[in-house]
Design a protein around this motif. Structure first.
Motif, PDB file in Angstrom:
ATOM      1  N   GLY A 327      12.254  -9.743  -1.210  1.00 41.43           N
ATOM      2  CA  GLY A 327      10.950  -9.099  -1.239  1.00 41.43           C
ATOM      3  C   GLY A 327      10.778  -8.168  -0.053  1.00 41.43           C
ATOM      4  O   GLY A 327      11.612  -8.124   0.859  1.00 41.43           O
ATOM      5  N   TYR A 328       9.669  -7.436  -0.064  1.00 40.48           N
ATOM      6  CA  TYR A 328       9.373  -6.471   0.998  1.00 40.48           C
ATOM      7  C   TYR A 328       7.924  -6.640   1.452  1.00 40.48           C
ATOM      8  O   TYR A 328       7.000  -6.667   0.628  1.00 40.48           O
ATOM      9  CB  TYR A 328       9.582  -5.044   0.483  1.00 40.48           C
ATOM     10  N   VAL A 329       7.722  -6.777   2.763  1.00 39.92           N
ATOM     11  CA  VAL A 329       6.383  -6.884   3.346  1.00 39.92           C
ATOM     12  C   VAL A 329       6.314  -5.959   4.562  1.00 39.92           C
ATOM     13  O   VAL A 329       7.306  -5.341   4.949  1.00 39.92           O
ATOM     14  CB  VAL A 329       6.053  -8.329   3.783  1.00 39.92           C
ATOM     15  N   TYR A 330       5.146  -5.898   5.189  1.00 35.52           N
ATOM     16  CA  TYR A 330       5.004  -5.095   6.398  1.00 35.52           C
ATOM     17  C   TYR A 330       5.629  -5.822   7.584  1.00 35.52           C
ATOM     18  O   TYR A 330       5.800  -7.040   7.573  1.00 35.52           O
ATOM     19  CB  TYR A 330       3.527  -4.815   6.687  1.00 35.52           C
ATOM     20  N   PHE A 331       5.939  -5.062   8.628  1.00 37.25           N
ATOM     21  CA  PHE A 331       6.404  -5.684   9.863  1.00 37.25           C
ATOM     22  C   PHE A 331       5.237  -6.486  10.433  1.00 37.25           C
ATOM     23  O   PHE A 331       4.090  -6.037  10.407  1.00 37.25           O
ATOM     24  CB  PHE A 331       6.868  -4.608  10.851  1.00 37.25           C
TER      25      PHE A 331
END
Length: 480
Positions: A327-331
């Protein structure tokens, strides 16, 4: 989602190169980051001026340079629309559009040497990250302020191209909400029984502390041979430093004051945290000689829980290589931040070299070649084709407005980050402390920036290139 066919095929590299960094203060109180204007939802309608004469450029060739071949030759709807725009422009202005494929690192040299020779090599040039400052200060680029009246480019985007509060020097069509964040391996989190970064984000608990907690628990010896074979994090020290500083509301350079600021309290807190990730907690996998390629390779092999990187990396580095769910999230947020922050300390843009004739008409031609109406749809559809699920897509397009893209301190090309990187490379190995390293390079970093901003470096580079070309030509003549 990655199997979906987009209606518009659009290069992520071309769409995702835009703006920013944060603003702060040098060594004193850390200022709140200056929020970049949000992406324009709909482009403003062009100012009507039916009586304005259209320039007839007499069949002239308008050369547009990229570091890739941007000629629309495919059978996608995007390319068909691009060809239609080209045809209209060619007929309207009596020109012939030609796309040049100029090698990335050669582009700034070609601008400076051709301008010095009085014959710019192209009318419009996509200038790579990090070269705008030097060429602008060296007098090699055309200021564009006088040509932006009635533009379809949103006012906030135009202002973002005003480097150092001075001239509008570049052309850009729109903002992207964010370009960088954190990729994570869902399988690794699930097998450990931990909440993954998306769950932590949903709880508004995705920060340095929760990232470190997960990284410590996921740095383990799985096969019992006494050696760690799975790590919580992988990355390059120079990527971590940039993302950590920005995520804490800190900055590397203050564009308004022209001061280097990586010694500010917020920045130092970030650098000390980076030092601890490597030396105290030992949760970052050591690279094996290639800081640029190794971290993504490790993540794709399924032995890394979290990897900070850019959306441009998905195709080629992650897609079809990582077999696990991801998955991809914000830093994550730093202690001083109240929201997620997405930095970009340098920006590419289209520029018009000094000496290009009819610059006012060239700006209009560039504008009429842009697809203002479909950019958001294009970007979303491109991301749909590479992101694994709807939640990651929503993060990438900033659907909830949780991440802020900030600018005000673009340091690319000023020689600042190179000085900082030289010491982060030492303190992640435990050779020096962040405070010692920063003290060593803050002065040289400021001096490097001032040399670029004086225009001296660009002129030196151009003169050196011209001398090399003259020497090569003389050698060829001697051989003949």
């Amino acid at each position: 989602m990655k199997n979906m066919k987009p209606i518009f095929v659009l290069s992520l590299a071309a769409v995702m190169t835009m703006l920013s960094a944060c603003s702060g203060s040098n060594g004193g109180n850390t200022a709140a980051p200056t929020e970049a204007p949000a992406a324009t939802e709909t482009a403003p309608e062009p100012t009507e001026n039916a009586e304005a004469p259209v320039a007839d450029l007499g069949g002239r060739e308008i050369r547009i340079s990229h570091w890739w071949d941007a000629t629309p030759v495919g059978d996608s709807e995007a390319d068909e629309l691009a060809r239609e725009r080209i045809k209209k422009v060619e007929e309207k202005y009596n020109v012939k559009i030609k796309y040049l494929n100029t090698e990335y690192w050669s582009t700034p040299e070609k601008i400076s040497s051709s301008v010095m020779a009085g014959d710019p090599f192209a009318e419009i040039v996509r200038l790579p990250d990090g070269f705008i400052w030097g060429l602008m200060q060296g007098g090699f680029l055309t200021p564009l302020d006088d040509y932006m009246n009635g533009s379809r480019v949103a006012p906030d985007v135009i202002e973002a191209m005003r480097f150092g509060g001075e001239n509008v020097i570049g052309l850009e069509s729109w903002y992207n909400p964010n370009d960088s964040g954190m990729f994570y391996n869902k399988r690794i989190f699930k097998e450990a029984g931990l909440k993954d970064p998306q769950q932590l984000m949903d709880e508004d608990n995705w920060n340095w502390t929760s990232m470190l907690d997960a990284a410590k628990k996921l740095t383990v010896d799985n096969n019992g041979d006494g050696k760690t074979d799975q790590f919580g994090l992988a990355g390059a020290h120079y990527i971590f430093s940039e993302l950590l500083i920005a995520s804490n509301g800190g900055t590397i350079y203050d564009e308004a004051t022209k001061k280097v600021t990586f010694d500010s309290p917020a920045a130092m807190e970030a650098l000390n945290f980076e030092h601890s990730l490597y030396n105290e907690h030992k949760v970052v996998k050591e690279n094996e000689g290639n800081d640029w390629e190794d971290p993504a390779k490790y993540f794709a092999e399924g032995t890394i829980a979290m990897y900070p990187g850019g959306l441009w990396e998905i195709e080629g580095r992650i897609l079809d290589k990582l077999k696990d769910e991801w998955g991809y999230v914000y830093f994550p947020k730093g202690p001083q931040a109240t929201t997620y922050l997405d930095p970009l300390g340098q920006t590419a843009a289209y520029v018009i070299p000094k000496g290009v004739k009819d610059a006012d008409a060239i700006v209009k031609i560039w504008e009429e070649l842009q697809d203002f109406d479909n950019w958001q749809e294009n970007r979303r559809l491109s991301l749909e084709n590479v992101l694994p699920d709807e939640t990651s897509l929503a993060n990438a397009v900033n659907e909830e407005g949780l991440v802020q893209r900030v600018f005000g301190g673009r340091f690319g090309g000023l020689g600042i980050k190179e000085q900082l990187d030289s010491v982060t490379g030492k303190f992640v190995k435990g050779e020096i402390t962040p405070s010692t390293g920063v003290a060593q390079v803050i002065g040289p970093a400021q001096a490097a920036a001032e040399k670029v901003l004086s225009g001296e470096k660009a002129k030196e580079d151009a003169a050196k290139k011209a001398a090399e070309e003259a020497a090569a030509e003389k050698e060829e003549d001697a051989k003949e």
